[in-house]
Design a protein around this motif. Sequence first.
Motif, PDB file in Angstrom:
ATOM      1  N   VAL A 179       0.850  -1.202   0.000  1.00  0.00           N
ATOM      2  CA  VAL A 179       0.000   0.000   0.000  1.00  0.00           C
ATOM      3  C   VAL A 179       0.880   1.245   0.000  1.00  0.00           C
ATOM      4  N   THR A 180       1.953   1.189   0.809  1.00  0.00           N
ATOM      5  CA  THR A 180       2.888   2.312   0.856  1.00  0.00           C
ATOM      6  C   THR A 180       3.510   2.545  -0.522  1.00  0.00           C
ATOM      7  N   GLU A 181       3.821   1.460  -1.215  1.00  0.00           N
ATOM      8  CA  GLU A 181       4.397   1.579  -2.556  1.00  0.00           C
ATOM      9  C   GLU A 181       3.383   2.199  -3.531  1.00  0.00           C
ATOM     10  N   LEU A 182       2.122   1.786  -3.413  1.00  0.00           N
ATOM     11  CA  LEU A 182       1.067   2.381  -4.253  1.00  0.00           C
ATOM     12  C   LEU A 182       0.991   3.886  -4.013  1.00  0.00           C
ATOM     13  N   ARG A 183       1.098   4.259  -2.732  1.00  0.00           N
ATOM     14  CA  ARG A 183       1.019   5.676  -2.387  1.00  0.00           C
ATOM     15  C   ARG A 183       2.197   6.443  -2.991  1.00  0.00           C
ATOM     16  N   GLN A 184       3.381   5.808  -3.007  1.00  0.00           N
ATOM     17  CA  GLN A 184       4.560   6.466  -3.608  1.00  0.00           C
ATOM     18  C   GLN A 184       4.341   6.679  -5.104  1.00  0.00           C
ATOM     19  N   ILE A 185       3.800   5.660  -5.755  1.00  0.00           N
ATOM     20  CA  ILE A 185       3.526   5.779  -7.196  1.00  0.00           C
ATOM     21  C   ILE A 185       2.534   6.931  -7.430  1.00  0.00           C
ATOM     22  N   TYR A 186       1.524   6.978  -6.581  1.00  0.00           N
ATOM     23  CA  TYR A 186       0.504   8.034  -6.680  1.00  0.00           C
ATOM     24  C   TYR A 186       1.131   9.420  -6.497  1.00  0.00           C
ATOM     25  N   ASP A 187       1.981   9.544  -5.461  1.00  0.00           N
ATOM     26  CA  ASP A 187       2.594  10.846  -5.163  1.00  0.00           C
ATOM     27  C   ASP A 187       3.577  11.279  -6.259  1.00  0.00           C
ATOM     28  N   GLU A 188       4.319  10.291  -6.790  1.00  0.00           N
ATOM     29  CA  GLU A 188       5.346  10.634  -7.779  1.00  0.00           C
ATOM     30  C   GLU A 188       4.753  10.935  -9.145  1.00  0.00           C
ATOM     31  N   ASN A 189       3.509  10.565  -9.369  1.00  0.00           N
ATOM     32  CA  ASN A 189       2.912  10.742 -10.689  1.00  0.00           C
ATOM     33  C   ASN A 189       1.704  11.662 -10.667  1.00  0.00           C
ATOM     34  N   LYS A 190       1.702  12.584  -9.689  1.00  0.00           N
ATOM     35  CA  LYS A 190       0.556  13.483  -9.556  1.00  0.00           C
ATOM     36  C   LYS A 190       0.332  14.312 -10.824  1.00  0.00           C
ATOM     37  N   GLY A 191       1.455  14.621 -11.524  1.00  0.00           N
ATOM     38  CA  GLY A 191       1.354  15.491 -12.688  1.00  0.00           C
ATOM     39  C   GLY A 191       0.847  14.793 -13.954  1.00  0.00           C
ATOM     40  N   VAL A 192       0.966  13.461 -14.017  1.00  0.00           N
ATOM     41  CA  VAL A 192       0.645  12.776 -15.269  1.00  0.00           C
ATOM     42  C   VAL A 192      -0.863  12.653 -15.468  1.00  0.00           C
ATOM     43  N   ALA A 193      -1.246  12.366 -16.687  1.00  0.00           N
ATOM     44  CA  ALA A 193      -2.670  12.259 -17.011  1.00  0.00           C
ATOM     45  C   ALA A 193      -3.315  11.166 -16.164  1.00  0.00           C
ATOM     46  N   ARG A 194      -4.565  11.418 -15.805  1.00  0.00           N
ATOM     47  CA  ARG A 194      -5.280  10.509 -14.917  1.00  0.00           C
ATOM     48  C   ARG A 194      -5.305   9.071 -15.464  1.00  0.00           C
ATOM     49  N   LYS A 195      -5.496   8.995 -16.788  1.00  0.00           N
ATOM     50  CA  LYS A 195      -5.614   7.668 -17.392  1.00  0.00           C
ATOM     51  C   LYS A 195      -4.301   6.885 -17.232  1.00  0.00           C
ATOM     52  N   LYS A 196      -3.185   7.616 -17.445  1.00  0.00           N
ATOM     53  CA  LYS A 196      -1.881   6.962 -17.325  1.00  0.00           C
ATOM     54  C   LYS A 196      -1.628   6.543 -15.874  1.00  0.00           C
ATOM     55  N   LEU A 197      -1.966   7.453 -14.940  1.00  0.00           N
ATOM     56  CA  LEU A 197      -1.780   7.160 -13.520  1.00  0.00           C
ATOM     57  C   LEU A 197      -2.598   5.928 -13.128  1.00  0.00           C
ATOM     58  N   ASN A 198      -3.861   5.889 -13.577  1.00  0.00           N
ATOM     59  CA  ASN A 198      -4.712   4.740 -13.257  1.00  0.00           C
ATOM     60  C   ASN A 198      -4.106   3.448 -13.794  1.00  0.00           C
TER      61      ASN A 198
END
Length: 295
Positions: A179-198
């Motif tokens: 879960v912590t790793e998911l959160r890191q991915i989320y935080d590091e990719n805040k700028g990218v398009a929603r579709k790509k982040l998803n």
Amino acid sequence: VEKTRVVATVSWELEIPPNGNVSKIARESLATILPADFEIFISKTNIRHRKPQLQKLGEFSLDEVFSRLTTSDERLEFQVGEQIHLVRMNSHRYFVFKQNSRCVSCGLEGTKFMLEQHPNDKSPHFNLYGEEDGRLVLFTKDHIKAKSHGGEDRYSNYQTMCAICNNLKSDLYIPLAGVTELRQIYDENKGVARKKLNGLLHDARRRLMIPIPEDKPVPGYYAQTDLVIMRTEAGLICFSVYDYEDKGEHIASIKKGMPLYPIELRDKKLILPFNSTQFELHQGLAETAFCDTGS
Ligand SMILES: [Zn+2]
């Protein structure tokens, strides 16, 4: 005499039966009240049903809320300005937050309670919030094993999680490090398009989820005799009615059969939450007053 064309707008809310013709029904209802020389133009706007708003009634510190926790179902009074609100203070959620007011995944700290009420609720409840980048983040009582996978409502299956991490975890069985790793991915990719982040999160979830473990039998605890809670020199102590001697201040009674929610069990000592504090059940009493159905 000069003729002038005047356009006025009337607007009203009309109830339309399923498959009803809005323009026709509106025209007919106007025609009944307007003289024949009025021209009628109909335009329509769908009224969106707004979600009922969560009403914020007041703000409280963690201590103000934690000091009022109880296992009883009664509603306690909380004052905001002139207003008294009655709030049930026995929710598992509050006890979980009292044990740990930080998100187990990202470490965000819950710093204040908001007393809030949904329009359809009879009474308000407290929500814990932490602050991150200037905005409030809701705290949740996460089921380690999701209810949709048979996870139970018990303390050993609960953990404090902020709503962001909880959403990322979804109802999959993902160990905390995942879960912590998911959160890191989320935080590091805040700028990218929603579709790509998803897409990134979806792939990560598939990689991080593990098979759901079988539940071990869980001890169930309940009062096997009537119990009294006394304040003695040793703190808050629970006696069975058989052991009870009147030396100390009587705080409360627990009826036989009432479920108990232990915080901790060790060395035949059971720690139970009660109001602002915890009380302990010692030695033989822990064996005689509580039934461990798990063993
Ligand atoms: Zn978090």
